[in-house]
Structures are given as C-alpha cells and as structure tokens.
Design a protein around this motif. Structure first.
Motif, PDB file in Angstrom:
ATOM      1  N   MET A   1      47.544  36.642 150.608  1.00 27.30           N
ATOM      2  CA  MET A   1      46.816  36.651 149.276  1.00 27.30           C
ATOM      3  C   MET A   1      47.192  37.653 148.183  1.00 27.30           C
ATOM      4  N   THR A   2      48.090  37.551 147.140  1.00 28.02           N
ATOM      5  CA  THR A   2      48.646  38.586 145.963  1.00 28.02           C
ATOM      6  C   THR A   2      47.714  38.896 145.351  1.00 28.02           C
ATOM      7  N   ILE A   3      47.119  40.579 145.369  1.00 30.10           N
ATOM      8  CA  ILE A   3      45.993  40.925 144.067  1.00 30.10           C
ATOM      9  C   ILE A   3      46.942  41.182 142.951  1.00 30.10           C
ATOM     10  N   GLN A   4      46.486  40.121 142.301  1.00 28.73           N
ATOM     11  CA  GLN A   4      46.811  40.772 140.428  1.00 28.73           C
ATOM     12  C   GLN A   4      45.568  41.248 140.249  1.00 28.73           C
ATOM     13  N   GLY A   5      46.384  41.770 138.808  1.00 23.16           N
ATOM     14  CA  GLY A   5      45.084  42.180 137.545  1.00 23.16           C
ATOM     15  C   GLY A   5      44.922  41.043 137.120  1.00 23.16           C
ATOM     16  N   VAL A   6      44.387  42.113 135.523  1.00 26.85           N
ATOM     17  CA  VAL A   6      43.106  40.603 134.980  1.00 26.85           C
ATOM     18  C   VAL A   6      44.079  39.912 133.875  1.00 26.85           C
ATOM     19  N   ARG A   7      45.045  40.832 133.693  1.00 30.74           N
ATOM     20  CA  ARG A   7      46.010  39.431 131.955  1.00 30.74           C
ATOM     21  C   ARG A   7      46.327  38.298 132.415  1.00 30.74           C
ATOM     22  N   TRP A   8      46.271  37.628 133.786  1.00 29.50           N
ATOM     23  CA  TRP A   8      46.248  36.127 133.667  1.00 29.50           C
ATOM     24  C   TRP A   8      45.159  35.279 133.279  1.00 29.50           C
ATOM     25  N   LEU A   9      43.690  36.202 132.988  1.00 29.54           N
ATOM     26  CA  LEU A   9      42.639  34.908 132.922  1.00 29.54           C
ATOM     27  C   LEU A   9      42.955  34.537 131.044  1.00 29.54           C
ATOM     28  N   VAL A  10      44.293  35.360 130.577  1.00 32.47           N
ATOM     29  CA  VAL A  10      44.328  34.658 128.871  1.00 32.47           C
ATOM     30  C   VAL A  10      45.352  33.226 129.092  1.00 32.47           C
ATOM     31  N   GLU A  11      45.820  33.416 130.408  1.00 37.03           N
ATOM     32  CA  GLU A  11      46.720  32.028 130.831  1.00 37.03           C
ATOM     33  C   GLU A  11      45.744  30.951 131.402  1.00 37.03           C
ATOM     34  N   SER A  12      44.423  31.472 131.584  1.00 40.03           N
ATOM     35  CA  SER A  12      43.992  30.562 132.369  1.00 40.03           C
ATOM     36  C   SER A  12      42.992  29.956 131.093  1.00 40.03           C
ATOM     37  N   GLU A  13      41.879  28.587 132.557  1.00 40.58           N
ATOM     38  CA  GLU A  13      41.249  28.237 131.072  1.00 40.58           C
ATOM     39  C   GLU A  13      39.466  29.039 131.601  1.00 40.58           C
ATOM     40  N   TRP A  14      39.696  30.149 130.762  1.00 44.00           N
ATOM     41  CA  TRP A  14      38.438  31.486 130.766  1.00 44.00           C
ATOM     42  C   TRP A  14      37.351  31.206 130.261  1.00 44.00           C
ATOM     43  N   TYR A  15      35.985  30.722 130.830  1.00 47.97           N
ATOM     44  CA  TYR A  15      34.988  30.263 130.665  1.00 47.97           C
ATOM     45  C   TYR A  15      34.290  30.875 131.272  1.00 47.97           C
ATOM     46  N   TYR A  16      34.494  32.274 132.081  1.00 50.84           N
ATOM     47  CA  TYR A  16      33.498  32.629 132.845  1.00 50.84           C
ATOM     48  C   TYR A  16      33.335  34.668 132.438  1.00 50.84           C
ATOM     49  N   SER A  17      31.897  34.414 131.792  1.00 47.29           N
ATOM     50  CA  SER A  17      32.296  36.131 132.652  1.00 47.29           C
ATOM     51  C   SER A  17      32.927  36.837 134.025  1.00 47.29           C
ATOM     52  N   VAL A  18      33.136  37.751 133.467  1.00 52.35           N
ATOM     53  CA  VAL A  18      33.652  38.659 135.364  1.00 52.35           C
ATOM     54  C   VAL A  18      33.045  40.943 135.104  1.00 52.35           C
ATOM     55  N   THR A  19      31.861  40.700 136.142  1.00 55.61           N
ATOM     56  CA  THR A  19      31.318  41.835 136.148  1.00 55.61           C
ATOM     57  C   THR A  19      32.393  42.385 137.661  1.00 55.61           C
ATOM     58  N   PHE A  20      32.719  43.873 137.299  1.00 53.25           N
ATOM     59  CA  PHE A  20      33.005  44.942 138.364  1.00 53.25           C
ATOM     60  C   PHE A  20      31.957  45.464 137.863  1.00 53.25           C
ATOM     61  N   ALA A  21      32.485  45.880 139.659  1.00 57.71           N
ATOM     62  CA  ALA A  21      31.618  47.546 139.819  1.00 57.71           C
ATOM     63  C   ALA A  21      32.582  48.327 141.611  1.00 57.71           C
ATOM     64  N   ARG A  22      32.009  49.899 141.104  1.00 63.51           N
ATOM     65  CA  ARG A  22      33.163  50.408 141.557  1.00 63.51           C
ATOM     66  C   ARG A  22      31.830  51.397 142.341  1.00 63.51           C
ATOM     67  N   GLY A  23      31.785  51.770 143.152  1.00 64.66           N
ATOM     68  CA  GLY A  23      30.971  52.545 144.065  1.00 64.66           C
ATOM     69  C   GLY A  23      29.467  51.291 144.392  1.00 64.66           C
ATOM     70  N   ILE A  24      29.753  50.120 145.137  1.00 60.50           N
ATOM     71  CA  ILE A  24      28.842  49.681 145.460  1.00 60.50           C
ATOM     72  C   ILE A  24      29.512  48.034 145.927  1.00 60.50           C
ATOM     73  N   THR A  25      28.765  47.253 147.045  1.00 61.66           N
ATOM     74  CA  THR A  25      29.177  46.310 147.760  1.00 61.66           C
ATOM     75  C   THR A  25      29.282  45.009 146.289  1.00 61.66           C
ATOM     76  N   PRO A  26      29.841  43.723 146.911  1.00 64.22           N
ATOM     77  CA  PRO A  26      29.469  42.889 146.284  1.00 64.22           C
ATOM     78  C   PRO A  26      28.914  41.882 146.632  1.00 64.22           C
ATOM     79  N   ASP A  27      27.680  42.072 147.655  1.00 63.26           N
ATOM     80  CA  ASP A  27      26.235  41.759 148.019  1.00 63.26           C
ATOM     81  C   ASP A  27      25.442  42.421 147.257  1.00 63.26           C
ATOM     82  N   GLU A  28      26.107  44.130 146.409  1.00 63.72           N
ATOM     83  CA  GLU A  28      24.701  44.408 145.992  1.00 63.72           C
ATOM     84  C   GLU A  28      25.284  44.563 144.998  1.00 63.72           C
ATOM     85  N   LEU A  29      26.019  44.561 143.854  1.00 66.65           N
ATOM     86  CA  LEU A  29      26.209  43.836 142.811  1.00 66.65           C
ATOM     87  C   LEU A  29      25.558  42.857 142.616  1.00 66.65           C
ATOM     88  N   ALA A  30      25.928  41.428 143.749  1.00 62.40           N
ATOM     89  CA  ALA A  30      25.092  40.421 142.933  1.00 62.40           C
ATOM     90  C   ALA A  30      23.276  40.837 142.713  1.00 62.40           C
TER      91      ALA A  30
END
Length: 209
Positions: A1-30
């Motif tokens: 899987m190629t990891i991409q940045g975030v600029r592609w969001l404008v090329e998509s149907e960007w209808y969802y918010s994205v929250t990022f967190a550094r220093g905690i796990t994905p489950d802790e973010l949830a």
C-alpha cells in the motif's frame, strides 16, 4: 500500500472530517473522540460507515495509523472539528490536527492543537484570517508557498482553479506536519470503526475482535 499525503482529498468526494493525533494510538484517539474504552472494533468501509448515520446525533469514525500519526475519518457528527475536543485529544503532550471539508459551509478548515492548547486554525483559501494562541505558526510556510503574498494579502484564484488553490494549502499543512493518508484504504478498504456519538446498529459489520 502506497502511503500518500493529504492533497488528494480535493480530488475525491471529501465529505468526512479527518482528525490526526501524534503521541497516542488509534484506539486512544477513538476514545478521546468519545468511543467506549476497550470496546471491540468492527471493521467498515466508507460506504458502510455512512449507512450507519441514522440521525444527526450519530457519529462514527474509521481509525488507522499512517506516517507516524493516528487518524480518524469521522462521518456524521464529527467531534474532532470542535476545538474543545481537539484540544482534549492533544492533552498530555500529544498533538492533534483536524481537516474539516465544511461541505455545506466552505471553506474547508484546518486546526492544530498541542499539549491541550489550540495553537492555530484557519480556512483554506482564507489564510489571512487565523486564530488560536499562535495564529502565525504557519505564516512562513504559507508565504514560502506563495499563498500569503508580500502585501500581506492571500492568493486569490478563479473558480476554475479553486481545487488547485485548496490543494496548495493542504500541501503546506501536509509538509509542515508530515501528515499522510492512504487513499485506497480510506476510499475502498475496511478499517476499524468506532462509535463516537449516538447508537447506530452494528450487526451487519465485521469484527476485528
């Protein structure tokens, strides 16, 4: 899987918010977004997540990790767009970024919090108007990219070039914070899903447990 940045969001149907967190796990973010701690996480595609939105108070998030950041794609009530919640996500030395498309009330919004404090937030395409305790945090980056002009005004473009203009701002944010989102995973594959508000039925979803 190629990891991409975030600029592609404008090329998509960007209808969802994205929250990022550094220093905690994905489950802790949830959990910091409002999910129950220790709950089993079913998996869902983007289409399945949207199908769970039975009323305006329901919010679900598909979670993962890429580029050193945990991320949550939020559907329905996107709690990460709220500055009080974003700052809480960033408590205890963590960092948090929210990208909100504002589909019905443009422009898209960027917000950044660290260690329990909102540092910088602005609309993409309206970068001259910024707020937070350090509103000029990205001033030099925006200037170097040609988004903030020597006059102090911000770059304006025609309606036909609006998506490119938003992509420029996303590019600045992507580079400054090292944000990454795997497009194929977000748009087509399954991710662990957390209920962050409301009580949608999850019976039809798969489980990672």
């Amino acid at each position: 899987m190629t990891i991409q940045g975030v600029r592609w969001l404008v090329e998509s149907e960007w209808y969802y918010s994205v929250t990022f967190a550094r220093g905690i796990t994905p489950d802790e973010l949830a959990v910091r977004l409002g999910a129950a701690a220790g709950a089993a996480r079913p998996t869902a595609t983007a289409e399945e997540a949207v199908a769970l939105l039975s009323d305006p108070d329901v919010g679900v998030a598909r979670i993962g990790e890429a580029g050193g950041w945990a991320f949550a794609a939020e559907y329905g009530e996107a709690r990460g767009t709220r500055h009080d919640i974003l700052t809480d996500i960033s408590r205890d030395g963590a960092e948090a970024v929210n990208l909100d498309p504002q589909a019905f009330h443009p422009p898209p919004l960027f917000s950044y919090a660290a260690d329990g404090e909102l540092l910088c937030s602005f609309g993409l395409g309206e970068e001259r108007r910024r707020w937070g305790s350090r509103p000029d945090l990205l001033q030099d980056d925006l200037t170097a990219a040609g988004i903030i002009l020597p006059t102090g005004d911000y770059l304006r473009v025609s309606a036909e070039r609006h998506s490119l203009r938003i992509a420029m701002s996303l590019g600045v944010i992507e580079k400054r914070f090292g944000l990454a989102l795997p497009r194929d995973l977000l748009e087509y594959d399954r991710l662990p899903l957390a209920v962050v508000s409301g009580s949608p039925a999850l019976d039809s979803l798969g489980s990672d447990a």
